[in-house]
Design a protein around this motif. Sequence first.
Motif, PDB file in Angstrom:
ATOM      1  N   PRO A  65      28.915  25.060  68.695  1.00 39.66           N
ATOM      2  CA  PRO A  65      28.148  26.286  68.456  1.00 39.66           C
ATOM      3  C   PRO A  65      26.658  25.989  68.297  1.00 39.66           C
ATOM      4  CG  PRO A  65      29.207  25.577  66.432  1.00 39.66           C
ATOM      5  CD  PRO A  65      29.723  24.666  67.515  1.00 39.66           C
ATOM      6  N   VAL A  66      25.849  27.015  68.507  1.00 37.50           N
ATOM      7  CA  VAL A  66      24.433  26.911  68.169  1.00 37.50           C
ATOM      8  C   VAL A  66      24.337  26.935  66.649  1.00 37.50           C
ATOM      9  CG1 VAL A  66      22.174  28.027  68.289  1.00 37.50           C
ATOM     10  CG2 VAL A  66      23.671  28.007  70.293  1.00 37.50           C
ATOM     11  N   VAL A  67      23.814  25.857  66.068  1.00 38.68           N
ATOM     12  CA  VAL A  67      23.727  25.743  64.615  1.00 38.68           C
ATOM     13  C   VAL A  67      22.437  26.408  64.151  1.00 38.68           C
ATOM     14  CG1 VAL A  67      23.699  24.162  62.657  1.00 38.68           C
ATOM     15  CG2 VAL A  67      25.011  23.587  64.708  1.00 38.68           C
ATOM     16  N   LYS A  68      22.563  27.306  63.170  1.00 38.68           N
ATOM     17  CA  LYS A  68      21.411  28.022  62.632  1.00 38.68           C
ATOM     18  C   LYS A  68      21.302  27.714  61.144  1.00 38.68           C
ATOM     19  CE  LYS A  68      22.196  31.759  65.947  1.00 38.68           C
ATOM     20  NZ  LYS A  68      22.513  33.197  66.111  1.00 38.68           N
ATOM     21  N   THR A  69      20.147  27.169  60.735  1.00 38.39           N
ATOM     22  CA  THR A  69      19.977  26.727  59.361  1.00 38.39           C
ATOM     23  C   THR A  69      18.691  27.291  58.779  1.00 38.39           C
ATOM     24  OG1 THR A  69      21.118  24.648  59.861  1.00 38.39           O
ATOM     25  CG2 THR A  69      19.815  24.715  57.844  1.00 38.39           C
ATOM     26  N   GLN A  70      18.806  27.935  57.605  1.00 40.90           N
ATOM     27  CA  GLN A  70      17.611  28.428  56.924  1.00 40.90           C
ATOM     28  C   GLN A  70      17.018  27.305  56.082  1.00 40.90           C
ATOM     29  OE1 GLN A  70      18.013  32.081  54.756  1.00 40.90           O
ATOM     30  NE2 GLN A  70      16.045  31.865  53.713  1.00 40.90           N
ATOM     31  N   ILE A  71      15.714  27.151  56.192  1.00 39.99           N
ATOM     32  CA  ILE A  71      15.015  26.124  55.423  1.00 39.99           C
ATOM     33  C   ILE A  71      13.836  26.771  54.695  1.00 39.99           C
ATOM     34  CG2 ILE A  71      15.660  24.012  56.598  1.00 39.99           C
ATOM     35  CD1 ILE A  71      12.500  25.741  57.634  1.00 39.99           C
ATOM     36  N   GLN A  72      13.213  25.983  53.829  1.00 37.09           N
ATOM     37  CA  GLN A  72      12.135  26.506  53.001  1.00 37.09           C
ATOM     38  C   GLN A  72      10.792  26.456  53.719  1.00 37.09           C
ATOM     39  OE1 GLN A  72      12.619  24.944  49.120  1.00 37.09           O
ATOM     40  NE2 GLN A  72      10.657  25.661  48.382  1.00 37.09           N
TER      41      GLN A  72
ATOM     42  N   ILE B 101      15.102  22.818  67.292  1.00 33.90           N
ATOM     43  CA  ILE B 101      13.873  23.616  67.210  1.00 33.90           C
ATOM     44  C   ILE B 101      13.636  23.902  65.726  1.00 33.90           C
ATOM     45  CG2 ILE B 101      12.664  25.661  68.034  1.00 33.90           C
ATOM     46  CD1 ILE B 101      14.704  25.858  70.292  1.00 33.90           C
ATOM     47  N   PRO B 102      12.653  23.241  65.112  1.00 33.04           N
ATOM     48  CA  PRO B 102      12.542  23.269  63.649  1.00 33.04           C
ATOM     49  C   PRO B 102      11.669  24.370  63.067  1.00 33.04           C
ATOM     50  CG  PRO B 102      11.008  21.673  64.527  1.00 33.04           C
ATOM     51  CD  PRO B 102      11.689  22.309  65.717  1.00 33.04           C
ATOM     52  N   ASP B 103      11.020  25.168  63.903  1.00 30.85           N
ATOM     53  CA  ASP B 103       9.978  26.083  63.405  1.00 30.85           C
ATOM     54  C   ASP B 103      10.145  27.506  63.920  1.00 30.85           C
ATOM     55  OD1 ASP B 103       9.483  25.437  66.006  1.00 30.85           O
ATOM     56  OD2 ASP B 103       7.397  24.840  65.721  1.00 30.85           O
ATOM     57  N   CYS B 104      11.354  28.039  63.803  1.00 30.66           N
ATOM     58  CA  CYS B 104      11.648  29.364  64.365  1.00 30.66           C
ATOM     59  C   CYS B 104      11.244  30.481  63.402  1.00 30.66           C
ATOM     60  CB  CYS B 104      13.126  29.471  64.725  1.00 30.66           C
ATOM     61  SG  CYS B 104      13.626  28.406  66.072  1.00 30.66           S
ATOM     62  N   ASP B 105       9.971  30.547  63.090  1.00 35.05           N
ATOM     63  CA  ASP B 105       9.477  31.617  62.226  1.00 35.05           C
ATOM     64  C   ASP B 105       8.688  32.629  63.055  1.00 35.05           C
ATOM     65  OD1 ASP B 105       6.738  30.680  62.525  1.00 35.05           O
ATOM     66  OD2 ASP B 105       7.288  29.059  61.164  1.00 35.05           O
ATOM     67  N   ARG B 106       8.227  33.678  62.391  1.00 29.33           N
ATOM     68  CA  ARG B 106       7.566  34.771  63.106  1.00 29.33           C
ATOM     69  C   ARG B 106       6.150  34.426  63.531  1.00 29.33           C
ATOM     70  NH1 ARG B 106       9.507  39.672  59.064  1.00 29.33           N
ATOM     71  NH2 ARG B 106      11.729  39.129  59.137  1.00 29.33           N
ATOM     72  N   VAL B 107       5.568  33.403  62.905  1.00 29.81           N
ATOM     73  CA  VAL B 107       4.236  32.978  63.308  1.00 29.81           C
ATOM     74  C   VAL B 107       4.297  32.227  64.632  1.00 29.81           C
ATOM     75  CG1 VAL B 107       2.263  31.523  62.714  1.00 29.81           C
ATOM     76  CG2 VAL B 107       3.396  32.877  60.939  1.00 29.81           C
ATOM     77  N   ASN B 108       5.237  31.301  64.742  1.00 27.01           N
ATOM     78  CA  ASN B 108       5.372  30.521  65.972  1.00 27.01           C
ATOM     79  C   ASN B 108       6.014  31.317  67.098  1.00 27.01           C
ATOM     80  OD1 ASN B 108       4.443  27.671  65.473  1.00 27.01           O
ATOM     81  ND2 ASN B 108       5.828  27.895  63.738  1.00 27.01           N
TER      82      ASN B 108
ATOM     83  N   ILE C  85      14.201  26.955  47.243  1.00 25.04           N
ATOM     84  CA  ILE C  85      13.697  27.913  46.263  1.00 25.04           C
ATOM     85  C   ILE C  85      13.073  29.077  47.023  1.00 25.04           C
ATOM     86  CG2 ILE C  85      12.097  28.265  44.339  1.00 25.04           C
ATOM     87  CD1 ILE C  85      12.282  25.217  43.842  1.00 25.04           C
ATOM     88  N   VAL C  86      13.492  30.275  46.740  1.00 21.25           N
ATOM     89  CA  VAL C  86      12.979  31.465  47.419  1.00 21.25           C
ATOM     90  C   VAL C  86      12.341  32.380  46.389  1.00 21.25           C
ATOM     91  CG1 VAL C  86      13.557  33.460  48.846  1.00 21.25           C
ATOM     92  CG2 VAL C  86      14.764  31.292  49.196  1.00 21.25           C
ATOM     93  N   ASN C  87      11.049  32.650  46.569  1.00 18.75           N
ATOM     94  CA  ASN C  87      10.309  33.534  45.661  1.00 18.75           C
ATOM     95  C   ASN C  87      10.461  33.134  44.202  1.00 18.75           C
ATOM     96  OD1 ASN C  87       9.408  35.139  47.831  1.00 18.75           O
ATOM     97  ND2 ASN C  87      11.283  36.366  47.771  1.00 18.75           N
ATOM     98  N   GLY C  88      10.390  31.833  43.955  1.00 19.49           N
ATOM     99  CA  GLY C  88      10.432  31.340  42.586  1.00 19.49           C
ATOM    100  C   GLY C  88      11.818  31.220  41.995  1.00 19.49           C
ATOM    101  N   LYS C  89      12.860  31.539  42.754  1.00 16.54           N
ATOM    102  CA  LYS C  89      14.238  31.477  42.269  1.00 16.54           C
ATOM    103  C   LYS C  89      15.010  30.400  43.020  1.00 16.54           C
ATOM    104  CE  LYS C  89      13.770  35.036  39.489  1.00 16.54           C
ATOM    105  NZ  LYS C  89      13.842  34.890  38.008  1.00 16.54           N
TER     106      LYS C  89
ATOM    107  N   GLU D 277      11.178  34.017  56.647  1.00 16.54           N
ATOM    108  CA  GLU D 277      10.505  34.879  57.627  1.00 16.54           C
ATOM    109  C   GLU D 277      10.920  34.454  59.024  1.00 16.54           C
ATOM    110  OE1 GLU D 277       8.355  37.567  57.145  1.00 16.54           O
ATOM    111  OE2 GLU D 277       9.207  37.401  55.145  1.00 16.54           O
ATOM    112  N   ARG D 278      12.190  34.578  59.313  1.00 13.12           N
ATOM    113  CA  ARG D 278      12.744  34.122  60.587  1.00 13.12           C
ATOM    114  C   ARG D 278      12.229  34.962  61.744  1.00 13.12           C
ATOM    115  NH1 ARG D 278      19.102  34.687  61.923  1.00 13.12           N
ATOM    116  NH2 ARG D 278      18.421  36.699  62.694  1.00 13.12           N
ATOM    117  N   THR D 279      12.069  34.322  62.889  1.00 13.24           N
ATOM    118  CA  THR D 279      11.702  35.075  64.075  1.00 13.24           C
ATOM    119  C   THR D 279      12.752  36.149  64.353  1.00 13.24           C
ATOM    120  OG1 THR D 279      11.296  34.954  66.448  1.00 13.24           O
ATOM    121  CG2 THR D 279      12.856  33.382  65.551  1.00 13.24           C
TER     122      THR D 279
END
Length: 722
Positions: free
Chosen positions: A594-601, A681-688, A160-164, A717-719
């Motif tokens: 391949p390097v697998v890239k997955t978007q998560i919530q 690597i499970p936490d590839c966001d901009r904070v980490n 769910i992204v932004n309530g949708k 909010e991906r890195t």
Amino acid sequence: MSAESLNSYFQKIEEHLVQVQNVINKIPTLNLDTLYRLEKDMEALRLEAKYCKADDLPGIMDQMNNLHNLIVKFSKPLKLPDGASPFFGHMRIFQDKKEKDIYLGHVSLMHEQMKFKIIDWKRAPLAKVFYQYDEGDDFDFDVEDRTVEGQILEKSVITIVNGKLYRIDRNDETYVKKEGKWTSSNEEKVHLSGGQGQSYGEIAIGTGNTDHKNPDVISMLDKEQFKIVEADAKAPLLIVGGAGSGKTTVALYRMARLLENRAFGESEAVIIVPNLGLIRLAETLLEKMGLYSVKVRALDEVFSTLVRQAVKGVPAKVYEEAPLVSGIIKRHHSTLHILSRYVQKIERDLIHDLKKIDLDLTFQRMKGPVGRRLEELSFRADGIKAIKLKEMRQNLNNILELYFNFLSSSVFQAQIVEASGDVISQRMMSEFSHHFNRQINSFDSDKEYLEREIEGVQKSHGHLDMDDYPLLLELRRQVWGSFLSDRSGAQKQYKHIFLDEAQELSPVQLGIVGGLIHKEGNITVAGDAVQQIDPTISFDSWDKVLDHLGVENVGVTELNVSYRSPKEVVEFSHQVLGPLSTGELPKTKKTSGPVVKTQIQHLGHATVVIGKALEDLVKREPKATVAIICNKLDAARTIADDLGDLPNVRLVENADFKFTPGIDVTSVDQIRGLEFDYVIIPDCDRVNYPENARARKRLHLAATRAMHQLWVLYPSERTLLF
């Protein structure tokens, strides 16, 4: 499953999302009406208790206690799910002869307007069913004294992204809503395969094809690596190279070759590494070479042994919670520089005291460290002069007190700030001074910081952290000429030292390691500046490293081929480095998936996705080694706990890797020099991983541990580093 059934399922999830959002918006965080009624009831009970019969009072007091608990409960703001993302998993179960829709979220919620409920994915016993069973499976689990049984009719992972509602993963298929319609995504399924047993199964570096007919110990080396092994036994050597280029293994082969040629004995050699994980790796490789007596020592253990042999009064227990600023200041080269000024002041003060007994000029004509000169002067003196000199020697022998006087001095603190340029601010020094004064106060002031023996048991006072040890040893060396103890059985120098991951050592640490080299010995240094991630260290150059070690005429060899990671991982890691890279893509000898890239919530969502993929992987490849590498240890603890039902899941907090098949969940700080078949690597966001040099190095280090395949997961909010 038919398209009609799928659309019906998607519609149900969307309707439930709207329902829960409506409920959340209607429920006030504080139920003021209920609180008002409870307070009125309490007021009535108080009045009744005032005039009731004695026999009725216990019952009324019991009612008042119950009301009080309700008032406390309703006075707290109600914790509700976040409407922007109230749940991330769904299962429809058949249990107790009923079908029930259960959603997993961070906060539980049940309401009369909802025909379903949201359960807390960490606390609710039923949540385990979601992780342990698939759609169509019968389940059972124990709760207190009863067994709960049922069947999973439907199960999906929801994004769910932004309530949708954005995405639904069900039965190994991914569905995404685009332009108002649900369609099967073309996104490749996460499928890790083919890497089983590549990690530490055998030493496999280089091409294995050389132009030399040599013993088996070098049969697996390529030409560049062979040159390192065959380098002059008496010459120090620096091996630099990127991740997976074989620096550590080649250096160990070099040591094996020198032992073959009897350049030194096994007891005269040592391998020094930063952490426990690299100890076990090095020992594994040494066993494969048939070298069982060469010692592998962690850097902290080396310093701990030396300081306890050479400095009196060091407590047995190490303080583990020193603030970051303490490490920065104690490891910075300016502190080492100002320490020399402090020793010069010690000498000036000593000359002033010697002048009172007419020995100042004699002392100044003598050569050598101040402590040794004073000792020699004592041997010549008698009478009152001998007594005074003995007292002076005792003061110089109290290295711990000299050290405290140095770092607690506002004069020398100011000089350290000035010498550091812009690295150490006055504010940082003030914070450090407060911490260091607490260190001093923790020691017994009336016992000169010495350990006392009480009833046959040594009792330690105060605390020191690991960054104090190298400075204490360096102070002893500058005062007395050596940090090595003269006692029988104490640490001696080595004829060959292999120092791995040298980019992580401070100037003072490097100086102590250099002091362990025998006058007829040498050193092999290995490292990679790009992999320097310790925030307390500021890496300047390899020339500076060698200067601090005190070695000259060093042969430098650069390894430019990655033998660990496949092309896909090398390209990804090169992109992550960005401006920190050399500009030229490292060469590699293999390709893979391949390097697998997955978007998560969020991290909880990532755990669900990872758990499903790993459940499949461990069945297909039971001998595979997997590392889930988090930026922070807290996240690793959470993931390890949530994946606890999978076989061989291990939380690694102190680099104590087992190097056996299984799933290691750990942090970036633990994995220098190590490798695994698969890395997640499970936490590839901009904070980490923000857009800065340190984050680039940390993500690069994590990614380049992969020998076969890399999988990165990220929220919206991906890195920006890839």
